[in-house]
Design a protein around this motif. Structure first.
Motif, PDB file in Angstrom:
ATOM      1  N   ASP A  89     -12.865  -5.696 -56.006  1.00 52.39           N
ATOM      2  CA  ASP A  89     -13.106  -4.532 -56.858  1.00 52.39           C
ATOM      3  C   ASP A  89     -12.085  -4.437 -57.990  1.00 52.39           C
ATOM      4  O   ASP A  89     -12.430  -4.100 -59.129  1.00 52.39           O
ATOM      5  CB  ASP A  89     -13.074  -3.252 -56.025  1.00 52.39           C
ATOM      6  N   MET A  90     -10.827  -4.725 -57.688  1.00 54.40           N
ATOM      7  CA  MET A  90      -9.770  -4.621 -58.693  1.00 54.40           C
ATOM      8  C   MET A  90      -9.966  -5.648 -59.808  1.00 54.40           C
ATOM      9  O   MET A  90      -9.643  -5.365 -60.970  1.00 54.40           O
ATOM     10  CB  MET A  90      -8.393  -4.790 -58.057  1.00 54.40           C
ATOM     11  N   GLU A  91     -10.491  -6.816 -59.482  1.00 59.03           N
ATOM     12  CA  GLU A  91     -10.756  -7.824 -60.514  1.00 59.03           C
ATOM     13  C   GLU A  91     -11.681  -7.235 -61.582  1.00 59.03           C
ATOM     14  O   GLU A  91     -11.424  -7.364 -62.785  1.00 59.03           O
ATOM     15  CB  GLU A  91     -11.395  -9.064 -59.891  1.00 59.03           C
ATOM     16  N   VAL A  92     -12.738  -6.573 -61.153  1.00 60.91           N
ATOM     17  CA  VAL A  92     -13.698  -5.974 -62.081  1.00 60.91           C
ATOM     18  C   VAL A  92     -13.050  -4.832 -62.860  1.00 60.91           C
ATOM     19  O   VAL A  92     -13.163  -4.755 -64.088  1.00 60.91           O
ATOM     20  CB  VAL A  92     -14.948  -5.485 -61.319  1.00 60.91           C
ATOM     21  N   GLU A  93     -12.342  -3.953 -62.163  1.00 59.03           N
ATOM     22  CA  GLU A  93     -11.720  -2.798 -62.814  1.00 59.03           C
ATOM     23  C   GLU A  93     -10.659  -3.227 -63.827  1.00 59.03           C
ATOM     24  O   GLU A  93     -10.574  -2.658 -64.929  1.00 59.03           O
ATOM     25  CB  GLU A  93     -11.092  -1.882 -61.770  1.00 59.03           C
ATOM     26  N   LEU A  94      -9.862  -4.212 -63.463  1.00 63.07           N
ATOM     27  CA  LEU A  94      -8.820  -4.702 -64.358  1.00 63.07           C
ATOM     28  C   LEU A  94      -9.441  -5.317 -65.613  1.00 63.07           C
ATOM     29  O   LEU A  94      -8.988  -5.054 -66.739  1.00 63.07           O
ATOM     30  CB  LEU A  94      -7.933  -5.711 -63.629  1.00 63.07           C
ATOM     31  N   ALA A  95     -10.487  -6.119 -65.443  1.00 63.28           N
ATOM     32  CA  ALA A  95     -11.162  -6.731 -66.591  1.00 63.28           C
ATOM     33  C   ALA A  95     -11.749  -5.661 -67.510  1.00 63.28           C
ATOM     34  O   ALA A  95     -11.608  -5.739 -68.739  1.00 63.28           O
ATOM     35  CB  ALA A  95     -12.255  -7.682 -66.108  1.00 63.28           C
ATOM     36  N   ILE A  96     -12.384  -4.646 -66.937  1.00 63.33           N
ATOM     37  CA  ILE A  96     -12.957  -3.562 -67.741  1.00 63.33           C
ATOM     38  C   ILE A  96     -11.860  -2.831 -68.506  1.00 63.33           C
ATOM     39  O   ILE A  96     -11.990  -2.565 -69.703  1.00 63.33           O
ATOM     40  CB  ILE A  96     -13.755  -2.585 -66.848  1.00 63.33           C
ATOM     41  N   GLY A  97     -10.761  -2.514 -67.822  1.00 64.14           N
ATOM     42  CA  GLY A  97      -9.662  -1.804 -68.469  1.00 64.14           C
ATOM     43  C   GLY A  97      -9.052  -2.590 -69.623  1.00 64.14           C
ATOM     44  O   GLY A  97      -8.768  -2.024 -70.688  1.00 64.14           O
ATOM     45  N   LEU A  98      -8.862  -3.884 -69.430  1.00 67.41           N
ATOM     46  CA  LEU A  98      -8.294  -4.713 -70.496  1.00 67.41           C
ATOM     47  C   LEU A  98      -9.263  -4.842 -71.666  1.00 67.41           C
ATOM     48  O   LEU A  98      -8.859  -4.772 -72.828  1.00 67.41           O
ATOM     49  CB  LEU A  98      -7.909  -6.087 -69.951  1.00 67.41           C
ATOM     50  N   ARG A  99     -10.547  -4.998 -71.362  1.00 67.05           N
ATOM     51  CA  ARG A  99     -11.548  -5.089 -72.427  1.00 67.05           C
ATOM     52  C   ARG A  99     -11.586  -3.776 -73.223  1.00 67.05           C
ATOM     53  O   ARG A  99     -11.672  -3.793 -74.450  1.00 67.05           O
ATOM     54  CB  ARG A  99     -12.916  -5.420 -71.832  1.00 67.05           C
ATOM     55  N   GLU A 100     -11.508  -2.650 -72.527  1.00 64.77           N
ATOM     56  CA  GLU A 100     -11.492  -1.349 -73.217  1.00 64.77           C
ATOM     57  C   GLU A 100     -10.250  -1.179 -74.086  1.00 64.77           C
ATOM     58  O   GLU A 100     -10.285  -0.452 -75.077  1.00 64.77           O
ATOM     59  CB  GLU A 100     -11.583  -0.204 -72.204  1.00 64.77           C
ATOM     60  N   ALA A 101      -9.166  -1.869 -73.725  1.00 61.30           N
ATOM     61  CA  ALA A 101      -7.926  -1.823 -74.515  1.00 61.30           C
ATOM     62  C   ALA A 101      -7.955  -2.802 -75.682  1.00 61.30           C
ATOM     63  O   ALA A 101      -6.967  -2.938 -76.401  1.00 61.30           O
ATOM     64  CB  ALA A 101      -6.729  -2.101 -73.617  1.00 61.30           C
ATOM     65  N   GLY A 102      -9.082  -3.506 -75.876  1.00 57.58           N
ATOM     66  CA  GLY A 102      -9.236  -4.409 -77.006  1.00 57.58           C
ATOM     67  C   GLY A 102      -8.937  -5.860 -76.736  1.00 57.58           C
ATOM     68  O   GLY A 102      -9.016  -6.696 -77.639  1.00 57.58           O
ATOM     69  N   TYR A 103      -8.573  -6.192 -75.490  1.00 54.38           N
ATOM     70  CA  TYR A 103      -8.307  -7.582 -75.145  1.00 54.38           C
ATOM     71  C   TYR A 103      -9.610  -8.388 -75.171  1.00 54.38           C
ATOM     72  O   TYR A 103     -10.682  -7.838 -74.938  1.00 54.38           O
ATOM     73  CB  TYR A 103      -7.749  -7.686 -73.720  1.00 54.38           C
ATOM     74  N   GLY A 104      -9.474  -9.683 -75.407  1.00 51.68           N
ATOM     75  CA  GLY A 104     -10.583 -10.601 -75.188  1.00 51.68           C
ATOM     76  C   GLY A 104     -10.507 -11.014 -73.734  1.00 51.68           C
ATOM     77  O   GLY A 104      -9.466 -11.521 -73.300  1.00 51.68           O
ATOM     78  N   VAL A 105     -11.565 -10.779 -72.952  1.00 44.25           N
ATOM     79  CA  VAL A 105     -11.500 -10.980 -71.502  1.00 44.25           C
ATOM     80  C   VAL A 105     -12.623 -11.869 -71.017  1.00 44.25           C
ATOM     81  O   VAL A 105     -13.797 -11.666 -71.383  1.00 44.25           O
ATOM     82  CB  VAL A 105     -11.586  -9.613 -70.753  1.00 44.25           C
ATOM     83  N   TRP A 106     -12.271 -12.819 -70.172  1.00 47.99           N
ATOM     84  CA  TRP A 106     -13.258 -13.590 -69.413  1.00 47.99           C
ATOM     85  C   TRP A 106     -12.979 -13.325 -67.945  1.00 47.99           C
ATOM     86  O   TRP A 106     -11.844 -13.423 -67.514  1.00 47.99           O
ATOM     87  CB  TRP A 106     -13.161 -15.073 -69.691  1.00 47.99           C
ATOM     88  N   GLN A 107     -14.021 -12.954 -67.221  1.00 47.37           N
ATOM     89  CA  GLN A 107     -13.870 -12.661 -65.796  1.00 47.37           C
ATOM     90  C   GLN A 107     -14.786 -13.576 -65.017  1.00 47.37           C
ATOM     91  O   GLN A 107     -15.931 -13.775 -65.389  1.00 47.37           O
ATOM     92  CB  GLN A 107     -14.231 -11.206 -65.531  1.00 47.37           C
ATOM     93  N   ALA A 108     -14.273 -14.108 -63.915  1.00 49.08           N
ATOM     94  CA  ALA A 108     -15.059 -15.038 -63.092  1.00 49.08           C
ATOM     95  C   ALA A 108     -16.201 -14.329 -62.406  1.00 49.08           C
ATOM     96  O   ALA A 108     -16.177 -13.185 -62.116  1.00 49.08           O
ATOM     97  CB  ALA A 108     -14.173 -15.691 -62.051  1.00 49.08           C
TER      98      ALA A 108
END
Length: 108
Positions: A89-108
């Protein structure tokens, strides 16, 4: 005997060259220029060992293998270790949070 938690979330900084990858760019339409590009994953291994395996091509994500620079423990260390379901669950939440902060994110 209590079970010891041994799952982790981790974040890998990716080279800005990953922005030339159409799939990465398409997955990050709200990327803010200048923000880091990262890969967010979870593992049952120590994140350092998992990163080494990515770079060696062992069960590796293409973007980490080609563009991975280093781990960014300042973004994930506070959460680790945790149970499997928590890491998932944290993998998904962390990716969403970083993407919302403007990061470019790739999640497995």
């Amino acid at each position: 005997m209590a079970r010891r938690w041994h799952h982790y979330v981790y974040v890998v900084e990716l080279s800005k060259d990953v922005l030339y990858e159409p799939r990465f760019r398409k997955s990050n339409p709200d990327y803010v220029t200048g923000k880091p590009c990262v890969y967010v994953g979870m593992t049952g291994l120590n994140p350092d060992l998992r990163f080494d395996k990515h770079k060696a091509g062992i069960q590796s994500n293409k973007f980490v293998f080609d563009y991975g620079l280093r781990l960014l423990p300042e973004l994930y260390a506070i959460y680790n270790p945790m149970p499997y379901n928590g890491a998932r669950d944290m993998e998904v939440e962390l990716a969403i949070g970083l993407r919302e902060a403007g990061y470019g994110v790739w999640q497995a």
